[in-house]
Write an enzyme that holds these catalytic residues in place. Structure first.
Site, PDB file in Angstrom:
ATOM      1  N   THR B 314       0.603  -1.264  -0.040  1.00  0.00           N
ATOM      2  CA  THR B 314      -0.034  -0.127  -0.044  1.00  0.00           C
ATOM      3  C   THR B 314       0.912   1.307  -0.065  1.00  0.00           C
ATOM      4  O   THR B 314       1.802   1.455   0.573  1.00  0.00           O
ATOM      5  CB  THR B 314      -0.815  -0.069   1.197  1.00  0.00           C
ATOM      6  OG1 THR B 314      -1.647   1.114   1.106  1.00  0.00           O
ATOM      7  CG2 THR B 314      -0.189  -0.015   2.470  1.00  0.00           C
ATOM      8  N   HIS B 366       2.392 -11.364  14.201  1.00  0.00           N
ATOM      9  CA  HIS B 366       3.204 -11.587  14.983  1.00  0.00           C
ATOM     10  C   HIS B 366       2.987 -13.335  15.520  1.00  0.00           C
ATOM     11  O   HIS B 366       3.878 -13.885  15.886  1.00  0.00           O
ATOM     12  CB  HIS B 366       3.585 -10.648  16.057  1.00  0.00           C
ATOM     13  CG  HIS B 366       4.835 -10.916  16.818  1.00  0.00           C
ATOM     14  ND1 HIS B 366       5.790 -11.544  16.482  1.00  0.00           N
ATOM     15  CD2 HIS B 366       5.324 -10.234  18.015  1.00  0.00           C
ATOM     16  CE1 HIS B 366       7.004 -11.466  17.079  1.00  0.00           C
ATOM     17  NE2 HIS B 366       6.682 -10.351  18.027  1.00  0.00           N
TER      18      HIS B 366
END
Ligand SMILES: Cc1cc2nc3c(=O)[nH]c(=O)nc-3n(C[C@H](O)[C@H](O)[C@H](O)COP(=O)(O)OP(=O)(O)OC[C@H]3O[C@@H](n4cnc5c(N)ncnc54)[C@H](O)[C@@H]3O)c2cc1C
Lengths: 466, 395
Positions: B314, B366
């Protein structure tokens, strides 16, 4: 499928049963309707219809005797031909009875005359005069209605101690009529005989007449009916009776004192009880509550799958239109549709003159439920049409939720209140507010304008009142 | 003959949408292939065209949720050039016009509701009704206007009397789906962001050097994006953990390189996917992106264009963003945020020099990607951009 195999068998042809049969046939269900007595049930034969016929005839009499002169109409030598009055009533009943038979059969329903007895959830026996037929069916609807409650110390003898069944058909006008119970039946039939010339005393256990209606309405109606010649003994408990020859003396307790009421005839109108006798209901294991009413779920089904019940034989107000609505709903549910009855907006009417009509809550009932309300009232004496038509007695009261303005109840004492209430019912059915009623145009001059005015008054905006 | 106008299928996974705009009015004459309405789904906006010519009778209002295949209008077919038929169709069309008010007054409102709407400006259509069949009651309106009542008292003090201090409109299908997905991503993944900065000097130089020939040959420009796509593909190959996703209690590792490129449109962000970027040339990637951007602007992206990406890039830089923390495009595990290029003083070999610099941000899940992997990934991207020749040798 054999001829005696049905989708639905309805037991009892009162407004609950015959309407259920019509709706079921309409929905394509093969339907049988069993009736042991007369088609149309209590309502048509000994209830709503004959009583209204008598009320109308005697209202005409009352006008002719007591009011016509004031309108410049001179009628001399007014007299009553009781047998003709009763004959007209019977014609009315017979006309409608023919209508019920025609409607049910035209829609495809089959009528069986005889006593219907449930054998098992899928089987109903019809005991006819000349034999028995066994009907197999997927669904059974019990619509066996109700019968008058009897007082233990005052058993019915069908001559002097009578129920409404006889009081709609006396063959002579009793000189003194005592009525026990100042609800719909007592007030209506008390009015009929009072207009015909009887000296009528109505005894009521509760402190007001027409209990269940709003206090304001009850107070005014008592005043109005007293002027018409009815005598009331409220907060009075009849405890015993002495019958001798053609006379009865009722003994009653009133505010700690004993009073006695002398009468030629006593109409006991203390309510009706569900009719669960002789139809094999108990034998089939169908559960009833402590008041003898068949217990049903939201789908009108009893504890026995496939056996349903509607009308006076289940809980709720004992009213013909309630029974009819349940008849429609149960047929629709059996046909797999979404049948529903809105119990919050069932109108109730007492067909005296003026009539008492209500829907929803009275102010007292709202307060008891802890709802804060605003009310608006309008007296018929300020309504142009009421004055023109000489029907100025009465009042309209509108009860609305203080916060949302939603209509919670409407109470009317007025000539034709039974017709006026319909507009209120419609507004309430759609969740309308007092303001909605107030902002709806009513034709002028009509009695219905007083409904609009009472709604305006909820907000202190009445136009034709001070 | 009447022909039904149905909501056209837009893609496998889409079963409902919002009928956003009607381009024709009740009773209009429409021609075959004329644009009738726009449909917004959770992913794309598509169009409904007339399959026949005739007079249209609309059955669904703007803003309503519709199912794929649902009948939203009926076209009463008529041939204008065939006299007999035209005559035949006339009474039908007058009948339709007569029926018109009925359609419009589909949900009549009660007099009290009407009064409150007129006095407060609150549209009953925006209020949830508690009455029969969802009708709006006076009580509903009073509740809905309770807040604006408080506001009504304020304008006395406020100078901006006639200016509405807020305005409301229904969320579009795309916007509410975006909202749902972003919240879902935030709730379901353990999103962490790592940052780095990259010297854009080499890429800018290369672009300048080859731009003319590139345009001459391919017909479109060599942009920045193809470099980043290639750099990401390279990094994904080095750190395969980022090219993986969690599915229940299993880890699915992707062995292909379909990269989503976020494109801003008027209605919201869409992420078309450039396929097999490992096998495409720079010009192939640039070409795909340009094509997607065009489709996105016109609202013509197909559902297939939006599905199956393994990683997203992006670029907030085009709006001037210096630094941001992108949110994952689920179920992907990584998203690279590009930012604006700014000349900044940098220390190079002990000297201060001015360099065109861009901050990079990598948000990652994560749960799946360790900090070391994420940092390595971003460093790989940085190195490839600062020395694009490494891409040549895939080192
Ligand atoms: C004097 C009077 C006036 C009334 N006025 C009004 C009024 O103005 N408005 C109003 O709404 N209500 C009025 N009611 C009440 C109304 O009549 C009842 O609420 C209504 O009739 C109930 O309908 P139903 O179908 O439940 O039962 P019912 O009308 O009682 O019908 C039950 C039928 O089932 C039949 N039956 C019972 N058992 C069997 C069996 N085993 N086999 C075959 N058939 C059986 C009975 O013979 C009867 O015909 C009045 C009642 C009375 C008595």
């Amino acid at each position: 499928m054999s001829a005696d195999n049905f989708d639905v068998v309805v037991i009892g042809s009162g407004p609950g049963g015959y309407v259920a049969a019509i709706r079921a046939s309409q929905l394509g269900l093969k339907t049988a309707l069993i009736e042991k007595g007369n088609l149309g049930g209590t309502c048509l034969n000994v209830g709503c219809i004959p009583s209204k016929a008598l009320l109308h005839s005697t209202e005409m009499l009352h006008f002719t005797k007591d009011k016509a002169a004031n309108h410049g109409i001179q009628v001399d030598g007014v007299s009553v031909d009781l047998s003709q009055l009763m004959k007209r009533k019977d014609t009315v009943v017979n006309t409608l009875k023919g209508g019920v038979e025609m409607l049910v059969t035209k829609k495809g329903g089959k009528i069986f005359k005889g006593l219907g007895v449930i054998q098992s959830p899928g089987t109903v026996l019809v005991k006819q005069e000349d034999g028995e037929i066994t009907l197999q069916t997927k669904h059974i609807i019990i619509a066996t209605g109700s019968t008058p409650i009897e007082l233990p110390f005052l058993p019915y003898d069908s001559e002097t101690i009578v129920s409404s069944d006889q009081a709609i058909a006396f063959d002579s006008i009793p000189e003194k009529l005592a009525v026990i119970g100042a609800s719909a039946i007592g007030l209506e039939l008390g009015s009929v005989w009072a207009r015909l010339g009887s000296e009528v005393t109505i005894v009521e256990y509760l402190p007001k007449i027409a209990p269940g209606f709003d206090d304001d309405i009850c107070k005014i109606s008592e005043r109005v009916f007293k002027r018409q010649g009815l005598k009331f003994l409220t907060a009075t408990e009849v405890t015993s009776a002495d019958s001798s020859e053609n006379k009865v003396v009722l003994k009653a307790q009133r505010k700690g004192k004993e009073v006695s009421i002398e009468a030629d005839k006593v109409l006991v109108a203390v309510g009706r009880k569900p009719n669960t006798l002789n139809a094999g209901i108990e034998e089939a294991g169908v559960k009833v509550d402590e008041k003898g009413r068949i217990e049903i779920d939201h789908h009108f089904q009893s504890n026995i799958p496939g056996i349903y019940a509607i009308g006076d034989v289940v809980a709720g107000p004992m009213l013909a239109h309630k029974a009819e609505e349940e008849g429609v709903a149960v047929a629709e549910i059996i046909a797999g549709k979404a049948g529903h009855v809105n119990y919050d907006v069932i109108p109730g009417v007492i067909y005296t003159d003026p009539e008492i009509a209500s829907v929803g809550l009275s102010e007292q009932q709202a307060q008891e439920s802890g709802i804060e309300v605003n009310t608006g009232k309008f007296n018929l004496s300020a309504n142009g049409r009421a004055i023109s038509s000489d029907v100025t007695e009465g009042m309209v009261k509108v009860i609305a939720d203080a916060k949302s303005d939603k209509l919670l109840g409407v109470q009317i004492l007025a000539h034709n209140a039974s017709e006026l209430i319909a507009a209120a019912v419609t507004h309430m059915e759609y969740g309308g507010s007092a303001e909605d009623l107030a902002r709806t145009i009513h034709a002028h001059p009509t009695l219905s304008e007083s409904l609009k005015e009472a709604a305006l008054a909820v907000d202190g905006r009445g136009l034709h009142s001070i | 003959m009447a022909a039904e106008v149905k909501v056209p299928p837009v893609g496998e996974s889409i079963s409902t949408g919002i009928l956003a705009v009607w381009h024709v009015k009740e009773g209009d004459r429409v021609e075959r292939d004329q644009l009738l309405f726009e449909l917004e789904t959770d992913k794309i906006t598509s169009e409904g065209l007339a399959e026949v010519s005739g007079i249209i009778s609309i059955k669904t209002e703007e803003g309503e949720e519709v199912d794929i295949g649902q009948v939203v209008a009926v076209i009463e077919e008529s041939e204008v050039d065939d006299e007999g038929k035209a005559e035949e169709s006339e009474p039908t069309s007058t009948a339709k016009t007569e029926a018109q008010p009925e359609v419009q007054e589909d949900a009549p409102v009660s007099p009290a509701v009407r009064r409150i709407a007129a006095e407060t400006g609150v549209d009953p259509a925006s209020v949830e009704g508690s009455g029969k069949k969802g009708r709006v009651t006076k009580g509903d309106m009073l509740e809905a206007t309770a807040n604006s009542d408080e506001k009504q008292e304020m304008p006395a003090a406020a100078p901006t009397q006639n200016v509405e201090r807020t305005s409301r409109k229904k969320m579009t299908g795309l916007r509410s789906k975006i909202a749902d997905r972003l919240v879902q991503a935030q709730q379901e993944a353990a999103i962490l962001t790592t940052f780095n900065e990259v010297d854009m000097n080499a890429v800018m130089r290369l672009r300048k050097q080859h731009q003319e020939k590139f345009v001459a040959k391919y017909g479109h420009k060599l942009g920045f994006m193809s470099f980043f796509v290639k750099a990401v593909v390279n990094a994904l190959k080095e750190v395969p953990g980022v090219n993986a996703q969690i599915d229940g209690n299993e880890i699915v590792t992707n062995h292909y390189y379909d990269i989503g490129i976020a494109v801003g449109t008027e209605k919201g962000l869409v992420v078309p996917v450039v396929r097999d970027c490992d096998q495409k040339s720079f010009s192939g990637i640039e070409g795909d992106i340009i094509q997607y951007a065009g489709k996105a602007r016109e609202g013509k992206l197909a559902i297939d264009d939006l599905q199956g990406g393994v990683f997203t890039i992006t670029n907030g830089g085009i709006y001037g963003s210096m630094l941001s923390t992108p949110i994952l495009n689920r179920p992907q595990s990584g998203i690279l945020g590009m930012h604006s290029i700014q000349e900044r003083p940098m220390a190079v070999n002990g000297e201060v020099v001015i360099r065109p610099m861009m901050y990079l941000a990598l948000s990652y899940d994560h749960r799946l990607v360790d900090g070391k992997e994420a940092v390595t990934f971003l460093v790989k991207v940085k190195e490839a951009i600062e020395d694009p020749t490494t891409l040549l040798f895939e080192i």
